[in-house]
Each structure stands twice: as structure tokens, then as C-alpha cells.
Design an enzyme around this catalytic site. Sequence first.
Site, PDB file in Angstrom:
ATOM      1  N   ARG A  24      -8.512  -7.335  -3.405  1.00  0.00           N
ATOM      2  CA  ARG A  24      -7.345  -7.399  -2.501  1.00  0.00           C
ATOM      3  C   ARG A  24      -7.604  -8.275  -1.280  1.00  0.00           C
ATOM      4  NH1 ARG A  24      -3.326  -3.099  -3.265  1.00  0.00           N
ATOM      5  NH2 ARG A  24      -3.131  -3.173  -5.511  1.00  0.00           N
ATOM      6  N   ARG A  28      -1.751  -7.542   2.690  1.00  0.00           N
ATOM      7  CA  ARG A  28      -1.022  -7.205   3.925  1.00  0.00           C
ATOM      8  C   ARG A  28      -1.875  -7.161   5.177  1.00  0.00           C
ATOM      9  NH1 ARG A  28       1.430  -2.116   1.022  1.00  0.00           N
ATOM     10  NH2 ARG A  28      -0.562  -2.497   0.013  1.00  0.00           N
ATOM     11  N   ARG A  37       5.000 -13.408   2.566  1.00  0.00           N
ATOM     12  CA  ARG A  37       5.640 -12.320   1.815  1.00  0.00           C
ATOM     13  C   ARG A  37       7.087 -12.134   2.285  1.00  0.00           C
ATOM     14  NH1 ARG A  37       7.351  -7.666   0.622  1.00  0.00           N
ATOM     15  NH2 ARG A  37       6.053  -5.828   0.328  1.00  0.00           N
ATOM     16  N   ASP A  74      -0.268  -9.152 -10.194  1.00  0.00           N
ATOM     17  CA  ASP A  74      -0.440  -7.701 -10.267  1.00  0.00           C
ATOM     18  C   ASP A  74      -0.679  -7.287 -11.708  1.00  0.00           C
ATOM     19  OD1 ASP A  74      -0.074  -5.285  -8.260  1.00  0.00           O
ATOM     20  OD2 ASP A  74       0.630  -4.640 -10.226  1.00  0.00           O
ATOM     21  N   TYR A 150       0.485   3.773 -16.019  1.00  0.00           N
ATOM     22  CA  TYR A 150       1.692   3.428 -15.239  1.00  0.00           C
ATOM     23  C   TYR A 150       2.938   3.404 -16.128  1.00  0.00           C
ATOM     24  CZ  TYR A 150      -1.038   2.349 -11.095  1.00  0.00           C
ATOM     25  OH  TYR A 150      -1.857   2.452  -9.993  1.00  0.00           O
TER      26      TYR A 150
HETATM   27  O1  CP3 Z   1      -6.269 -10.022  -3.818  1.00  0.00           O
HETATM   28  C1  CP3 Z   1      -6.308  -9.489  -4.936  1.00  0.00           C
HETATM   29  O2  CP3 Z   1      -7.122  -8.599  -5.239  1.00  0.00           O
HETATM   30  C2  CP3 Z   1      -5.430 -10.060  -6.043  1.00  0.00           C
HETATM   31  C3  CP3 Z   1      -4.154  -9.468  -6.270  1.00  0.00           C
HETATM   32  C4  CP3 Z   1      -3.999  -8.064  -6.830  1.00  0.00           C
HETATM   33  C5  CP3 Z   1      -2.944  -7.210  -6.423  1.00  0.00           C
HETATM   34  N1  CP3 Z   1      -2.962  -6.101  -7.210  1.00  0.00           N
HETATM   35  C6  CP3 Z   1      -1.973  -7.523  -5.378  1.00  0.00           C
HETATM   36  C7  CP3 Z   1      -1.150  -6.445  -4.795  1.00  0.00           C
HETATM   37  C8  CP3 Z   1      -4.707  -7.388  -7.819  1.00  0.00           C
HETATM   38  C9  CP3 Z   1      -5.969  -7.811  -8.556  1.00  0.00           C
HETATM   39  C10 CP3 Z   1      -4.028  -6.151  -8.063  1.00  0.00           C
HETATM   40  C11 CP3 Z   1      -4.441  -5.188  -9.099  1.00  0.00           C
HETATM   41  C12 CP3 Z   1      -3.755  -3.886  -9.180  1.00  0.00           C
HETATM   42  N2  CP3 Z   1      -2.427  -3.618  -9.013  1.00  0.00           N
HETATM   43  C13 CP3 Z   1      -4.394  -2.682  -9.554  1.00  0.00           C
HETATM   44  C14 CP3 Z   1      -5.855  -2.551  -9.933  1.00  0.00           C
HETATM   45  C15 CP3 Z   1      -6.741  -2.514  -8.758  1.00  0.00           C
HETATM   46  C16 CP3 Z   1      -6.640  -1.280  -7.920  1.00  0.00           C
HETATM   47  O3  CP3 Z   1      -6.186  -1.393  -6.775  1.00  0.00           O
HETATM   48  O4  CP3 Z   1      -7.041  -0.213  -8.417  1.00  0.00           O
HETATM   49  C17 CP3 Z   1      -3.426  -1.660  -9.557  1.00  0.00           C
HETATM   50  C18 CP3 Z   1      -3.653  -0.196  -9.877  1.00  0.00           C
HETATM   51  C19 CP3 Z   1      -2.172  -2.273  -9.232  1.00  0.00           C
HETATM   52  C20 CP3 Z   1      -0.832  -1.619  -9.176  1.00  0.00           C
HETATM   53  C21 CP3 Z   1      -0.269  -1.661  -7.803  1.00  0.00           C
HETATM   54  N3  CP3 Z   1       0.126  -2.828  -7.152  1.00  0.00           N
HETATM   55  C22 CP3 Z   1      -0.024  -0.572  -6.933  1.00  0.00           C
HETATM   56  C23 CP3 Z   1      -0.322   0.885  -7.269  1.00  0.00           C
HETATM   57  C24 CP3 Z   1       0.522  -1.100  -5.769  1.00  0.00           C
HETATM   58  C25 CP3 Z   1       1.034  -0.322  -4.589  1.00  0.00           C
HETATM   59  C26 CP3 Z   1      -0.049   0.097  -3.675  1.00  0.00           C
HETATM   60  C27 CP3 Z   1      -0.175  -0.882  -2.531  1.00  0.00           C
HETATM   61  O5  CP3 Z   1      -1.317  -1.264  -2.236  1.00  0.00           O
HETATM   62  O6  CP3 Z   1       0.863  -1.219  -1.969  1.00  0.00           O
HETATM   63  C28 CP3 Z   1       0.571  -2.517  -5.901  1.00  0.00           C
HETATM   64  C29 CP3 Z   1       1.064  -3.493  -4.903  1.00  0.00           C
HETATM   65  C30 CP3 Z   1       0.214  -4.666  -4.559  1.00  0.00           C
HETATM   66  N4  CP3 Z   1      -0.535  -5.395  -5.447  1.00  0.00           N
HETATM   67  C31 CP3 Z   1       0.070  -5.271  -3.265  1.00  0.00           C
HETATM   68  C32 CP3 Z   1      -0.772  -6.383  -3.415  1.00  0.00           C
HETATM   69  C33 CP3 Z   1      -1.181  -7.369  -2.348  1.00  0.00           C
HETATM   70  C34 CP3 Z   1       0.799  -4.825  -2.010  1.00  0.00           C
HETATM   71  C35 CP3 Z   1       2.217  -5.286  -2.119  1.00  0.00           C
HETATM   72  C36 CP3 Z   1       2.855  -5.758  -0.842  1.00  0.00           C
HETATM   73  O7  CP3 Z   1       2.618  -6.898  -0.387  1.00  0.00           O
HETATM   74  O8  CP3 Z   1       3.679  -4.984  -0.347  1.00  0.00           O
END
Ligand code: CP3
Length: 344
Positions: A24, A28, A37, A74, A150
Site C-alpha cells: 500500500r 491515502r 483520487r 485492487d 469477498y
Molecule cells: O500500493 C499498493 O499496495 C498497490 C495497490 C493495492 C490496493 N489494494 C489499493 C487500494 C493492492 C495491492 C491492494 C490489494 C488488496 N485489496 C488486498 C490484499 C492486501 C491486503 O490489504 O490484505 C485486499 C484484501 C483488497 C480489498 C480492498 N481494497 C479492501 C478490503 C479495501 C478497503 C479497505 C481500505 O483500505 O480502504 C480496498 C480499498 C483500497 N485498495 C484502497 C487502496 C489504495 C483505499 C481506497 C481509497 O483510496 O479510498
Amino acid sequence: MSESAFLNVLNGCQPHRRPIWFMRQAGRYLPEYRAVREKAGSFLDLCYNPKLAAEVTLQPLRRFDLDAAILFSDILVVPHAMGLELRFVEGEGPVLETVGDEAAVRALKDVNESEKVKRVCETVARVREGLPDGIPLIGFCGAPWTVASYMIEGGSSDRNAARLAAIEAPEWFTVLIDRLVENSLVYLSAQIAAGVQAIQIFDSWAGELAPEERSRWVRAPLVELTARLKALHPGIPVILFAKGIGMAHGGLLRESKAAAAGIEAEFDMADALKVVPETAAVQGNLDPLALLADERICRQRAASLARAVPKNRHIFNLGHGLKPETNPARLAAVIDAVRQADGG
Ligand code: CP3
């Protein structure tokens, strides 16, 4: 491409320094991410906008002295491309259309012709153009079990319905996992064709299954996916982040022949080194919560982790994703502490 410390460690070669990246790392906690964003609209609009997704992928590389970039996308893009409706609710997370019977699983599309996948691949190509020489791009997907969870639950949850499906193993659950293996393979191959140089597979909820289910729904699909990926793309190293499986990282790496294991923050890196094959590397595992502590603690933790693992076998990272409330200055401090521990 000039020498990459990250690829060298994955390929079992001596790196010129300890490679560092953060799960990540685009997100944010960075004001410049929040600005893009907002311009993009929703999180998903950003994921499918190659120009802006490439921009946020590159942002952390401009700010910090990192050794790899990770594609901004994602894990839920795969079920979305398979035809399930998806949206992200502010402050809550993903809301995904669910599957729970055989008809629903059979009605899912395959991702090969998906416009969504094409857009992600366009992002890959743009990022590669913008990356400095020697900084590779990591592509990724979610593991079958985590993505299936999911698709069954419809969002972030206790995963009880998904875990019950794993225990009962109804016909439709087995078919679902198989379809995710096939589609993940297609999706990752498309990313590789577009230019990613390593793959990470995220099995974020691997640790929540009991041994019998873990063997069937975590180990077997990951071993199959990794083996088939290696057969198709022998030069592309694979990192398996099977979060929470502890001692079982060793067996998973031996069977899958993946290049590295992503280690969760809760597992002692010294124990990870004991179980992982000598030819493989470890990635991790600073607690992302420690980055919310004061700078002195961050530096201490980072330095002691670096001292605990030889740099030719270590990809420095967190044990899970960065928290949105992280102060970017803490990241810079952690990177600096690792470089100093390694002698500048
Ligand atoms: O920088 C990075 O790591 C690359 C991008 C990336 C994101 N999600 C961006 C993201 C990667 C590799 C993921 C993987 C992901 N997504 C996983 C596996 C890794 C982990 O965290 O266990 C999972 C379970 C998801 C599913 C997911 N995406 C959830 C549950 C959420 C909501 C929780 C949260 O953090 O808001 C997301 C959203 C998400 N994915 C964001 C980002 C930057 C936040 C969204 C935003 O900008 O509002």
C-alpha cells in the site's frame, strides 16, 4: 535494465543494497494521492484510469528511496471483470455482488476479453515508461481463497459464510476456486505481457482456515497457480503473501517453488528464516501499526529487523498494508534507518 536489488534477491543473487518497498505504498496517507483520487472520482474510477493510476503508482517512488513499484489496482478487479458488480463505499470498503450457488458461479464470465483488464494493462505499460532504470514493477492478484471470500461475503466481514463453504466444500465452491485459478492465471499473464517484472499473490485471509481447509484452499491453489505461472513465464519471480500461516510458509515455498514468502507482522522473522528454504527469500515484516509510533521507535524497529535478516535474502517491507493515518515522514525515517543499519 540496470541492476535491480529487488530482482537480484528474488533470483538468489547478491543485491547492491537491501531492497525496500511497502505494501500500500500508493494510497491515502499521501496528500498527492488524495488529490489525484479526488480528480478521478471514485477509487474504482482511479483503478480503471490508466493515466491517473500510473501517476499514483509512481508517486511514492518520487518521494522515497524505494527499490520497487507496485501496480495501482485492487484484488477485486478479477471478480469485477468476471461480471460481479463492485463499488467502494467511503469509510467502509468494498461492496461486491455475491455468489452462493452453482448457477451463479457458472454464470461468471472469463476475464480474457475484459475491457477492465485491458485498462489495467495499459496502466502497466505507462508505469514502465515512467519508471527509472533499475526499479522494477510488481504486478499482483488476490489468491483464490481470499478473492472467493469477498465473492461469498460481499465485502469486509468476519468471513464465516466463506469459511463454512470451505469446510462443507459444496460443488459450487470447488468450481469457484477452480475458476479463480484459471482467471488469475490469465490476468497475471496479461500483466506480464504488458511489462510487470515480478508477481505478488495476496492471500490476506490464508491464516483464518484450519489446517485441513488451508491445505485444500490455500496451499493447493497457490501451488497450482505458481507452477503454471512459472511454466508460462519462467523468468518472472513470484512472491506469495499467505498472511497468517506462520510455520507453514516453509512448506508452501518448498511445494510452490515461489521465490519469496511475504511474512505477516505477527510471525517472528527469525522463525520464518528457520522454515523457509535456503534458496528462497523472505519479505516483510515490520508491523504497520509501529509506523504510527514515534520516530525513535520506528527507526529502532526497522534497524533491528534489518539486522535480523541477511540482505541477500531479505526484501524489507511491512507485515501488512500501510495504514491511511501513517505520517509519510515515518516511511522516510524507516528507509533511512534500514540504509544506516546496512552501513549507509
Ligand atoms: O500500493 C499498493 O499496495 C498497490 C495497490 C493495492 C490496493 N489494494 C489499493 C487500494 C493492492 C495491492 C491492494 C490489494 C488488496 N485489496 C488486498 C490484499 C492486501 C491486503 O490489504 O490484505 C485486499 C484484501 C483488497 C480489498 C480492498 N481494497 C479492501 C478490503 C479495501 C478497503 C479497505 C481500505 O483500505 O480502504 C480496498 C480499498 C483500497 N485498495 C484502497 C487502496 C489504495 C483505499 C481506497 C481509497 O483510496 O479510498
